[in-house]
Structure formats: structure tokens, C-alpha cells
Design an enzyme around this catalytic site. Structure first.
Site, mmCIF file in Angstrom:
data_model
loop_
_atom_site.group_PDB
_atom_site.id
_atom_site.type_symbol
_atom_site.label_atom_id
_atom_site.label_comp_id
_atom_site.label_asym_id
_atom_site.label_seq_id
_atom_site.Cartn_x
_atom_site.Cartn_y
_atom_site.Cartn_z
ATOM 1 N N ARG A 1 35.015 6.688 -67.670
ATOM 2 C CA ARG A 1 35.439 6.249 -66.344
ATOM 3 C C ARG A 1 36.455 5.107 -66.448
ATOM 4 N NH1 ARG A 1 30.924 4.512 -62.064
ATOM 5 N NH2 ARG A 1 30.840 2.696 -63.406
ATOM 6 N N LYS B 1 37.714 2.227 -60.501
ATOM 7 C CA LYS B 1 36.920 0.997 -60.565
ATOM 8 C C LYS B 1 37.873 -0.128 -60.947
ATOM 9 C CE LYS B 1 32.391 -0.567 -62.169
ATOM 10 N NZ LYS B 1 31.744 -0.788 -60.883
ATOM 11 N N GLU C 1 29.029 4.819 -49.278
ATOM 12 C CA GLU C 1 28.261 4.141 -50.317
ATOM 13 C C GLU C 1 28.021 2.713 -49.844
ATOM 14 O OE1 GLU C 1 30.383 3.414 -54.006
ATOM 15 O OE2 GLU C 1 32.301 3.378 -52.963
HETATM 16 N N1 PXG Z 1 29.784 1.869 -55.923
HETATM 17 C C1 PXG Z 1 30.483 0.736 -56.129
HETATM 18 C C2 PXG Z 1 31.570 0.370 -55.201
HETATM 19 C C3 PXG Z 1 30.174 -0.065 -57.249
HETATM 20 O O1 PXG Z 1 30.881 -1.174 -57.475
HETATM 21 C C4 PXG Z 1 28.421 1.507 -57.857
HETATM 22 C C5 PXG Z 1 28.783 2.258 -56.752
HETATM 23 C C6 PXG Z 1 27.380 2.036 -58.796
HETATM 24 O O2 PXG Z 1 28.009 2.588 -59.944
HETATM 25 P P1 PXG Z 1 27.253 2.702 -61.352
HETATM 26 O O3 PXG Z 1 28.231 3.408 -62.245
HETATM 27 O O4 PXG Z 1 26.970 1.294 -61.785
HETATM 28 O O5 PXG Z 1 26.033 3.488 -61.118
HETATM 29 C C7 PXG Z 1 29.104 0.302 -58.112
HETATM 30 C C8 PXG Z 1 28.661 -0.574 -59.237
HETATM 31 C C9 PXG Z 1 27.263 -6.110 -58.598
HETATM 32 C C10 PXG Z 1 28.311 -5.209 -59.156
HETATM 33 O O6 PXG Z 1 27.443 -7.335 -58.629
HETATM 34 C C11 PXG Z 1 28.248 -3.819 -59.068
HETATM 35 C C12 PXG Z 1 29.318 -3.028 -59.560
HETATM 36 C C13 PXG Z 1 30.365 -3.675 -60.114
HETATM 37 C C14 PXG Z 1 30.400 -5.028 -60.222
HETATM 38 C C15 PXG Z 1 29.370 -5.822 -59.753
HETATM 39 O O7 PXG Z 1 26.244 -5.606 -58.110
HETATM 40 N N2 PXG Z 1 29.493 -1.652 -59.529
#
Ligand code: PXG
Length: 302
Positions: A52, A151, A184
Site C-alpha cells: 500500500r 495514504k 469510514e
Molecule cells: N481509514 C483511515 C482514514 C485511516 O487513517 C484506517 C482507515 C485503517 O486502516 P488500517 O490499514 O490501519 O487497517 C486508517 C488508519 C490514528 C491513526 O492515530 C490511524 C491511521 C493513521 C494514522 C494515525 O489512529 N490510519
């Protein structure tokens, strides 16, 4: 906590890790990142996260100066150097140092950073009692503006939504797209459970395709629970039997309250808890070993 951070070709003590104020990651959010968990000395879903990262970079025409296999080695080495069994790893690649104009052509080499830290878990209360969520007035940025599949370091859209949650005293913010379909949360994916089925919005709606989300869809199907990507609205959330969110940090977080509506029984639902248990079993069992791997680069970081 002391520790080591990888910045541009070398490991430096965590307190000394820094990048230039001319770095376009800092000036413009021009860059990409990942958040990866290490459980019991194993990196969970390393391939998926690195894939990713490179896809996000490709989409914004950012060429990561090392190949994906080297990035994986670097991530493993970074964890090893910090000697942690359980950790959170944050690889970041920015456009690099440029001038004060936005033009990426002024940037030389992309900056590569790998931070390893201890994971700040949601309090156990969140899993016992459930989370409270509000719907943000800020919509997801449309895919033809800034595609949420990337991301990127540009998180203001999500931060504005999270601020709304904070102001409302809620734990998370739910975000809709411009058509009003559920997308989301500010930093997690969202699922609903209705009549024994598990639904989550499809990636093309304009969401980040979460690694945890994909793992949960797979776990549900393995458990014989019908699990689909489906387009749905707030009405389906408010009237769901269960709601939960997923993310690398949150794992699977039960949601019991959305915009004043109590979800199901008002307690974490049985299917959510079953999925959480299966997810925790998976994270304990799977992953790329940090301390015994054949990918490990002998010696220094280069
Ligand atoms: N949607 C968004 C917009 C995200 O930023 C997820 C879904 C979940 O993705 P994963 O691959 O982790 O299952 C994310 C996760 C935080 C934090 O502080 C979370 C994320 C990035 C940076 C910080 O909770 N991403």
C-alpha cells in the site's frame, strides 16, 4: 523511551531524529506513510502495508528510492534496533527537501523515515463498554480531488472530522461521501452487522482500503459469517444490530452509540466480540518474524 529512528540512510537516537523545514512533507503534506503493528516479535501484514505504501507513492508520482524488499528489511531492522516485541512502526516517505514553492521538481531525493514506538492502545474500557461516534459535517474528499485510497501525509480532511468528534465528546467521527453514503471514520474503517451479515463500504466509494478491514472480511468468511462490501446510508448504521470500526491501532472497536442512537443492546455485540477474538488470535499467530528472519540485512543500515 530511548530508541532509534531511521532518517535518510541512517539510524539516529530518537531525540535527534529530524527533517528539514524545507522538506515538502512538512511544508505541504507531500508524502505517504503507513502504520504497522508488531505483535510478539512478528510484524503483522508487512507485505500488505508495504504494498500500500508503494501504491500510494506511485499514485502521487513519488518514486521511493529503495525497492519494496529493502523497505521490508529496513522495517525489520528498525524494530530489531529498538529491541521491542510489541510496537508500532511508522514508515514515511516524503517528496524531500525543496524550496518554498510547491513544485515537486525542486525536490531532490525523497526523504525516508522509519519510526518505531510503543503502541498507544485504546483503553480497555473501549472494548468492554464500546465507543461513541458522531457523524462529521465534513465529507470525505472526493476521489477525483484527493483520493482517500492514497495514504498521504495530507490528513486535514480526517483531522477536521476528528475535531468535530472531540468537540462533541465522542471517540470517533463517521464520514460520508458527497452522495451521503457511509464511508469510514476519521482514522478507522467502519462495519455494520445486520441480520447476521457483516457489511463494510466498498473501496471505490472513496475510503482508505484498510489492511485490518481486509483481514476482518477474510476472518468473517472463514468463520462462515456472510461478509460483503456494500453501499449503505446512516439509516443502516442507526438501525444496525452491531457497529464496529477497524484499524491497525484500534484492531476491532465496538461502537455502541452513533449520533444519539443506541446501537443494538448498547453493549459490544456478540459478532463483534467473536471477530475481535479471532483477530487477536490471528495477530498472535501470523506475521513476519523480526528476530529470526532470513530477510535481515547483516550489519548496518547503509
Ligand atoms: N481509514 C483511515 C482514514 C485511516 O487513517 C484506517 C482507515 C485503517 O486502516 P488500517 O490499514 O490501519 O487497517 C486508517 C488508519 C490514528 C491513526 O492515530 C490511524 C491511521 C493513521 C494514522 C494515525 O489512529 N490510519
Amino acid at each position: 523511551m530511548s530508541g532509534w529512528t531511521y532518517v535518510d540512510g541512517r539510524f539516529v537516537p530518537k531525540e535527534e531524529a529530524s527533517v528539514s523545514v524545507y522538506d515538502h512533507g512538512f511544508l505541504y503534506g507531500d508524502g505517504v506513510f503507513e502504520g504497522i503493528r508488531v505483535y510478539g516479535g512478528r510484524v503483522f501484514k508487512l507485505d500488505e502495508h508495504v504494498r500500500r505504501l508503494y501504491e500510494s507513492a506511485k499514485s502521487i508520482l513519488l518514486e521511493i528510492p529503495i525497492p519494496p524488499e529493502e523497505m521490508k528489511r529496513l522495517i525489520l531492522e528498525a524494530v530489531r534496533r529498538n529491541g521491542l516485541q510489541d510496537a508500532y512502526v511508522r514508515p514515511i516517505v516524503t517528496r524531500g527537501r525543496g524550496d518554498l514553492g510547491i513544485d515537486p521538481r525542486k525536490c531532490g531525493r525523497p526523504t525516508v523515515v522509519v519510526i518505531v514506538d510503543q503502541i498507544q492502545l485504546y483503553p480497555e474500557r473501549a472494548y468492554r463498554e464500546g465507543l461513541r461516534m458522531i457523524t462529521a459535517t465534513h465529507r470525505k474528499s472526493p476521489s477525483d480531488s484527493l483520493n482517500p485510497r492514497i495514504k498521504s501525509l495530507n490528513y486535514l480532511n480526517q483531522i477536521l472530522a476528528r475535531l468535530e468528534a472531540n468537540l462533541a465528546g465522542a471517540d470517533e467521527a463517521l464520514m460520508l461521501n458527497h452522495e451521503g453514503y457511509v464511508c469510514e471514520c476519521s482514522a478507522d474503517n467502519v462495519f455494520v452487522v445486520r441480520s447476521g451479515e457483516v457489511w463494510t463500504p466498498p473501496a471505490h466509494l472513496g475510503i482508505l482500503r484498510g489492511v485490518t478491514r481486509d483481514a476482518v472480511l477474510e476472518i468473517a468468511r472463514d468463520l462462515g459469517i456472510p461478509a460483503f462490501e456494500r453501499t449503505f446510508t446512516l439509516h443502516d448504521v442507526y438501525t444496525a444490530d452491531e457497529v464496529f470500526l477497524t484499524g491497525t491501532g484500534a484492531e476491532i472497536g465496538p461502537v455502541v452509540w452513533v449520533d444519539g442512537r443506541v446501537i443494538g443492546s448498547g453493549k459490544p455485540g456478540p459478532l463483534t466480540l467473536r471477530l475481535l477474538q479471532a483477530y487477536r488470535e490471528l495477530t498472535a499467530r501470523e506475521g513476519t518474524p523480526v528476530y529470526e528472519d532470513s530477510l535481515a540485512a547483516p550489519g548496518g543500515s547503509g
